[in-house]
Write a protein that holds these residues in place. Sequence first.
Motif, mmCIF file in Angstrom:
data_model
loop_
_atom_site.group_PDB
_atom_site.id
_atom_site.type_symbol
_atom_site.label_atom_id
_atom_site.label_comp_id
_atom_site.label_asym_id
_atom_site.label_seq_id
_atom_site.Cartn_x
_atom_site.Cartn_y
_atom_site.Cartn_z
ATOM 1 N N ALA A 44 0.815 -1.221 0.000
ATOM 2 C CA ALA A 44 0.000 0.000 0.000
ATOM 3 C C ALA A 44 0.844 1.265 0.000
ATOM 4 O O ALA A 44 0.564 2.218 0.710
ATOM 5 C CB ALA A 44 -0.971 -0.001 1.195
ATOM 6 N N LEU A 45 1.893 1.273 -0.802
ATOM 7 C CA LEU A 45 2.680 2.503 -0.951
ATOM 8 C C LEU A 45 1.890 3.423 -1.870
ATOM 9 O O LEU A 45 1.402 2.989 -2.906
ATOM 10 C CB LEU A 45 4.042 2.196 -1.568
ATOM 11 C CG LEU A 45 4.942 1.284 -0.739
ATOM 12 C CD1 LEU A 45 6.195 0.938 -1.518
ATOM 13 C CD2 LEU A 45 5.298 1.944 0.579
ATOM 14 N N TYR A 46 1.781 4.707 -1.486
ATOM 15 C CA TYR A 46 1.012 5.641 -2.295
ATOM 16 C C TYR A 46 1.720 5.839 -3.630
ATOM 17 O O TYR A 46 2.848 6.328 -3.658
ATOM 18 C CB TYR A 46 0.833 6.963 -1.554
ATOM 19 C CG TYR A 46 0.379 6.767 -0.127
ATOM 20 C CD1 TYR A 46 -0.813 6.095 0.147
ATOM 21 C CD2 TYR A 46 1.143 7.195 0.942
ATOM 22 C CE1 TYR A 46 -1.225 5.888 1.449
ATOM 23 C CE2 TYR A 46 0.735 6.991 2.247
ATOM 24 C CZ TYR A 46 -0.442 6.334 2.498
ATOM 25 O OH TYR A 46 -0.845 6.119 3.790
ATOM 26 N N PRO A 47 1.068 5.467 -4.736
ATOM 27 C CA PRO A 47 1.774 5.450 -6.027
ATOM 28 C C PRO A 47 2.161 6.838 -6.531
ATOM 29 O O PRO A 47 3.080 6.960 -7.326
ATOM 30 C CB PRO A 47 0.761 4.798 -6.975
ATOM 31 C CG PRO A 47 -0.555 4.937 -6.314
ATOM 32 C CD PRO A 47 -0.306 4.989 -4.844
ATOM 33 N N HIS A 48 1.467 7.884 -6.042
ATOM 34 C CA HIS A 48 1.754 9.228 -6.543
ATOM 35 C C HIS A 48 2.805 9.950 -5.720
ATOM 36 O O HIS A 48 3.103 11.104 -5.966
ATOM 37 C CB HIS A 48 0.463 10.048 -6.574
ATOM 38 C CG HIS A 48 -0.237 10.075 -5.242
ATOM 39 N ND1 HIS A 48 -0.922 8.986 -4.758
ATOM 40 C CD2 HIS A 48 -0.331 11.032 -4.304
ATOM 41 C CE1 HIS A 48 -1.423 9.293 -3.574
ATOM 42 N NE2 HIS A 48 -1.077 10.528 -3.275
ATOM 43 N N PHE A 83 5.016 10.762 5.083
ATOM 44 C CA PHE A 83 3.568 11.014 5.210
ATOM 45 C C PHE A 83 3.069 10.989 6.659
ATOM 46 O O PHE A 83 2.409 11.939 7.100
ATOM 47 C CB PHE A 83 2.805 10.021 4.320
ATOM 48 C CG PHE A 83 1.350 10.316 4.173
ATOM 49 C CD1 PHE A 83 0.899 11.526 3.679
ATOM 50 C CD2 PHE A 83 0.398 9.364 4.536
ATOM 51 C CE1 PHE A 83 -0.447 11.789 3.525
ATOM 52 C CE2 PHE A 83 -0.957 9.616 4.397
ATOM 53 C CZ PHE A 83 -1.376 10.835 3.898
#
Lengths: 362, 290
Positions: free
Chosen positions: A85-89, A98
């Motif tokens: 669940a790494l934020y792709p953006h 974060f």
Amino acid sequence: MGRIVLDKLGKRFGVVEALRDLNLEIADAELIALLGPSGCGKTTTLLMLAGIYKPTSGQILFDGVAVNDLPPQDRHIGMVFQSYALYPHMTVFDNIAFPLRLLRRPVDEIQRRVLEAAALVQIEALMDRRPSQLSGGQQQRTALARALVKQPTLLLLDEPLSNLDAKLRVLMRAEIKHLQRRLGITTILVTHDQVEAMTMADRIAVLRDGLLQQVGTPDDLYYRPANTFVAGFIGSPPMNFIPAQVETTDGQVAFAAEGMRLPAAEWTAPHLARRRGGPVLVGVRPEDIRLSLVPGESAVQGRILDVEPLGRELVVAVTVGRQVVVAIAEHGFAGKPDQPVGMFVPPERIYVFDPTTESAIV
Amino acid sequence: MLLLFLGPFVLLTVLFFVMPAIITAFLALTNLDAAFQGTYVGLDNFRGLFADPLLPRVLLNTVVYVFFTLICFNTGLGLVLALLTTHIPDRVGTVFRAIWLLPRLTPMVVYGLLWLWFVDPTKYGMLNTARSWFGLAPLDLISASPWLVIVLVNGFIGASLGMVILTSAIKSVPEDYVRAARVDGASSLAIVRHVILPLIRWPLTFVLVNQTLALLTSYEYILLVTGGGPFYDTTVYALYVFRRAIQNGDYGYGAALAFILVVVGAVAALSYWRLLNFERMISAPKIEAD
């Protein structure tokens, strides 16, 4: 401090009872594994610990304080998801930063702590990359750094190694374990892989259909399984279960099954006395069986069904009567399919279970 | 095979887009009138555009209409509705969205009439009945603030497309991202801002672009509610085309106006396609036909 107590914890989804009356105490700095097949309630438990699911019954206590109604952000937890669940953006740096940005920490503190967390998992060189530009192992490390950057009191790992290839898995297993010891963070690992649980955890809780089966050290589970489920789940290839009857001749207790008679260890006699003539389930681990190609040397005679070479050792399936027994033979074992083979099982390595309750007898 | 699959759509496009566009282009070069009499006048109609005293007002109206309807409703409210209905229990959300979609299934005229009854200037209008409960005098909302009514009428129905598209976009954001953000300490608002919005950027852009073009060519509700009046005060470009061509019978000039709109729409669509890299949003076909 990170002492966790689960008190009669339960979770229902409509009519489905995902978890029932789970009692578990986790010591500070302990690494405990929740082990079980899919649908056993282990991830449900983890998500309740994270504060994403609310328990329908029972309590979760962090250091003696009930946290049932505490939202995730107030629980001081770090979590690594199976999908990472790494934020792709966001870049690697922004992903790790974060949680700190949400806490509105000063810029220089964020910079310092992100680099520290990145150094822990050796990804300092990747800070400007996006998750899509990372390998599976690097994504895993980034997810770990993001979970650790807040310096949580509890670390939750949901199947953290299942998306890695076999070689990397062994490496990350050791690394996560080492990191956990070094930082002394209470850690809960959810896995369906018994090897992962056995190698990493201080203690393992085995779950099945929402019910806790047994809690104990890896040795406890391996040598003293509470029931056939735990016995069959821990160890690979799994334990052989052979339906047998308890027989006594000349004060000697033995288990009689089709085509075999296995003497019981002396100390078990008192436990088995009242089951004389009754049915039991005999459990034998493949690695405890010794095979012999010399005729007449062993009491139990069978025929080789198949031989699977694994390099260091061989998995040999042997038919005894209508029963198939799996054994492990050392490298160099010369048996071929259809060849007669003798089996020897040390009496003290025999497990005995009740066939109806499936619980261990001795 | 190719023809078999594409054929019906190519036919539809040619019949209802390419042909009318060509006919419009030809008509724009004539002075066809209400009696369907006309001769070739060259580019006179296009020259007339620059001398049209009403056109500046109409263009300004169009900008006001498109901007407020688009930002406040078709995209803004659509996004808000999508976010709200995905954060409540799934079944309630679905029911709510279904209700919000009802006007789309209603004939335009019925929807327009419902609004006219709602804002009826006499004391029998719904709005004025409600005002009377609080002792307030009847209000002629259409005369008092026609733009408010026009934007509301268009916006309430226009928001539903954005709502549907953005709902499915939000639902396609993997649950783990939202859970991870919660564990990382994000509030619901922070999750929307830092996780959901960046991840639905493309569908959001699509809604914005698609609705801009749709609004540029729409005039039906304005025609029903204010008729573009008083005078030309609430006439937008597409309605101006309709009024000049159909109502005034000035088909030649109307065609010239319409042709400009066709060109603007086509150029805008193509440049959006290039600028926003729409191809990235289209997944490759699973099978290919020769």
